[in-house]
Scaffold this active site. Structure first.
Site, PDB file in Angstrom:
ATOM      1  N   ARG A 240       0.890  -1.295  -0.112  1.00 26.11           N
ATOM      2  CA  ARG A 240      -0.088  -0.009   0.023  1.00 26.11           C
ATOM      3  C   ARG A 240       0.932   1.085   0.103  1.00 26.11           C
ATOM      4  O   ARG A 240       1.746   1.120   0.632  1.00 26.11           O
ATOM      5  CB  ARG A 240      -0.895   0.260   1.274  1.00 26.11           C
ATOM      6  CG  ARG A 240      -1.902  -0.797   1.167  1.00 26.11           C
ATOM      7  CD  ARG A 240      -3.107  -0.640  -0.030  1.00 26.11           C
ATOM      8  NE  ARG A 240      -4.269  -1.378   0.025  1.00 26.11           N
ATOM      9  CZ  ARG A 240      -4.293  -2.452  -0.432  1.00 26.11           C
ATOM     10  NH1 ARG A 240      -3.486  -2.999  -1.438  1.00 26.11           N
ATOM     11  NH2 ARG A 240      -5.438  -3.155  -0.608  1.00 26.11           N
ATOM     12  N   GLU A 269      -3.498   7.327  -5.204  1.00 27.46           N
ATOM     13  CA  GLU A 269      -3.638   6.585  -6.258  1.00 27.46           C
ATOM     14  C   GLU A 269      -4.927   7.322  -6.949  1.00 27.46           C
ATOM     15  O   GLU A 269      -6.032   7.351  -6.337  1.00 27.46           O
ATOM     16  CB  GLU A 269      -3.753   4.947  -5.995  1.00 27.46           C
ATOM     17  CG  GLU A 269      -2.668   4.453  -5.652  1.00 27.46           C
ATOM     18  CD  GLU A 269      -2.769   2.906  -5.227  1.00 27.46           C
ATOM     19  OE1 GLU A 269      -3.636   2.419  -5.845  1.00 27.46           O
ATOM     20  OE2 GLU A 269      -1.785   2.289  -4.886  1.00 27.46           O
ATOM     21  N   HIS A 288      -0.817  -0.122  -9.901  1.00 25.09           N
ATOM     22  CA  HIS A 288      -1.642  -0.985  -9.020  1.00 25.09           C
ATOM     23  C   HIS A 288      -1.940  -2.186  -9.687  1.00 25.09           C
ATOM     24  O   HIS A 288      -3.497  -2.458  -9.655  1.00 25.09           O
ATOM     25  CB  HIS A 288      -2.569  -0.306  -8.017  1.00 25.09           C
ATOM     26  CG  HIS A 288      -2.871  -0.991  -6.670  1.00 25.09           C
ATOM     27  ND1 HIS A 288      -3.169  -0.452  -5.489  1.00 25.09           N
ATOM     28  CD2 HIS A 288      -2.942  -2.537  -6.502  1.00 25.09           C
ATOM     29  CE1 HIS A 288      -3.526  -1.153  -4.731  1.00 25.09           C
ATOM     30  NE2 HIS A 288      -3.240  -2.607  -5.125  1.00 25.09           N
TER      31      HIS A 288
HETATM   32  C1  DGY Z   1      -5.567  -6.137  -2.819  1.00 24.87           C
HETATM   33  O1  DGY Z   1      -6.194  -7.347  -3.079  1.00 24.87           O
HETATM   34  O2  DGY Z   1      -5.668  -5.756  -1.671  1.00 24.87           O
HETATM   35  C2  DGY Z   1      -4.727  -5.403  -4.038  1.00 24.87           C
HETATM   36  O3  DGY Z   1      -4.217  -4.302  -3.469  1.00 24.87           O
HETATM   37  C3  DGY Z   1      -5.657  -5.344  -5.089  1.00 24.87           C
HETATM   38  O4  DGY Z   1      -5.610  -6.753  -5.919  1.00 24.87           O
END
Ligand code: DGY
Length: 322
Positions: A240, A269, A288
């Site tokens: 993240r 983002e 992402h």
């Molecule tokens: C998640 O699943 O948390 C990812 O960041 C997106 O697939």
């Protein structure tokens, strides 16, 4: 539950999951590429029996209250749930589902692809060729970092961290990790030695982040942490964005205090196209896409649908957020 439950699905998800939902629900599906605004999200969730959401949707207490007492399930098509106020859901007795496990390998693949791309300056190389700068074989052009024998520090040795460790072992890397509370034998079974964060920062040639975003991990890689890293180090983040202090990262990269970074996640983002990080040749940034493989996204959609349907039926979720 009404005879045919009404659910709001906040984006067009893969058919593998959507078809399951359509079979037994009246599904209101947000058709746009961009997510619904918070206001629209609130409005469309009002009176719904179930909500299938994504990481781009803010699911807070006010939204749950606006939805009303009929909301039986919040099903997120992702493993990370930092966009959802879990305490508020718990207080209201609304179960929350997510999609752990199925995106482990895809995300680890991307983390490793980014690590290699940054180490071997792949993006710079592509741009070099496209710009017509490739005139001969050059003994000293685009020299990168070696993986073999280098130390990889993994922050967060969960499912994805371990999958990255498996890949790194194949590249003859030395593996250390920071994962407070993990029993050392569990890490050793994955071929990894547990160390504290300071040791990891100082010893690693590459650092890959695989921790969820929590109050403890927000800003974990701040200016001080960056200053402890080797000048030759490369930082990879597929977890993240807010785990890294991005302004501090920008300065470290700009001033050559670390060698490079490869990011699948940023803060915010999307990263605005004029963001300062995008001016740096030693920052590789992708949008992402850790879980963005065909099989993985199908499985995520199916799991999210299964959670949604179980929640609507008042059954335990097959993949509940612990
Ligand atoms: C998640 O699943 O948390 C990812 O960041 C997106 O697939």
């Amino acid at each position: 539950m009404t005879a045919t439950p009404r659910v709001f699905v906040t984006r067009v998800i893969p058919d593998a999951g959507l078809s399951l939902i359509r079979q037994s629900c009246r599904a209101d599906i947000w058709p746009e590429t961009l997510p619904p605004s918070y206001e629209i999200l609130t409005e469309r969730t009002r009176g719904a029996d179930g909500l299938l959401c994504l990481i781009t949707d803010r699911i807070d207490a006010a939204l749950m209250d606006a939805a009303g007492p009929g909301l039986k399930i919040i099903s997120q098509m992702a493993v990370g749930v930092d966009n959802i106020d879990l305490a508020a859901a718990r207080a209201r007795g609304i179960p929350v589902g997510h999609t752990p496990g199925v995106l482990t390998e895809a995300t680890a693949d991307l983390a490793f692809a980014l690590l290699l791309a940054a180490a071997r300056r792949i993006v710079e190389g592509v741009e070099y060729v496209r710009a017509g700068k490739w005139r001969t074989w050059e003994p000293k052009a685009l020299l990168g970092a070696d993986l073999s024998g280098a130390t990889l520090g993994i922050i967060g040795l969960g499912r994805i961290g371990k999958a990255v460790a498996r890949r790194a072992a194949g590249f003859d890397m030395r593996l250390i990790a920071c994962n407070p509370g993990m029993p050392p034998p569990e890490a050793e079974a994955a071929g990894v030695r547990l160390v504290d964060l300071d040791t990891l920062l100082r010893e690693s040639d590459f650092i890959s982040i695989h921790t969820p975003l929590t109050a403890q991990t927000r800003g974990l890689i701040n200016r001080e942490a960056l200053s402890k890293m080797k000048r030759t180090a490369i930082l990879v983040n597929t977890a993240r964005g807010p785990v890294i202090d991005q302004d501090a990262l920008y300065e470290s990269l700009r001033d050559g205090r670390i060698a490079g970074a490869a990011l699948d996640v940023t803060d915010p983002e999307p990263l605005p196209p004029d963001h300062q990080l995008l001016t740096l040749p030693n920052a590789v940034i992708v949008p992402h896409i850790g879980s963005a493989s065909l099989w993985t996204r199908d499985q995520m959609a199916i799991m999210a649908a299964e959670n949604l349907l179980a929640g609507l039926a008042g059954q335990p979720l097959p993949h509940a957020v612990p």
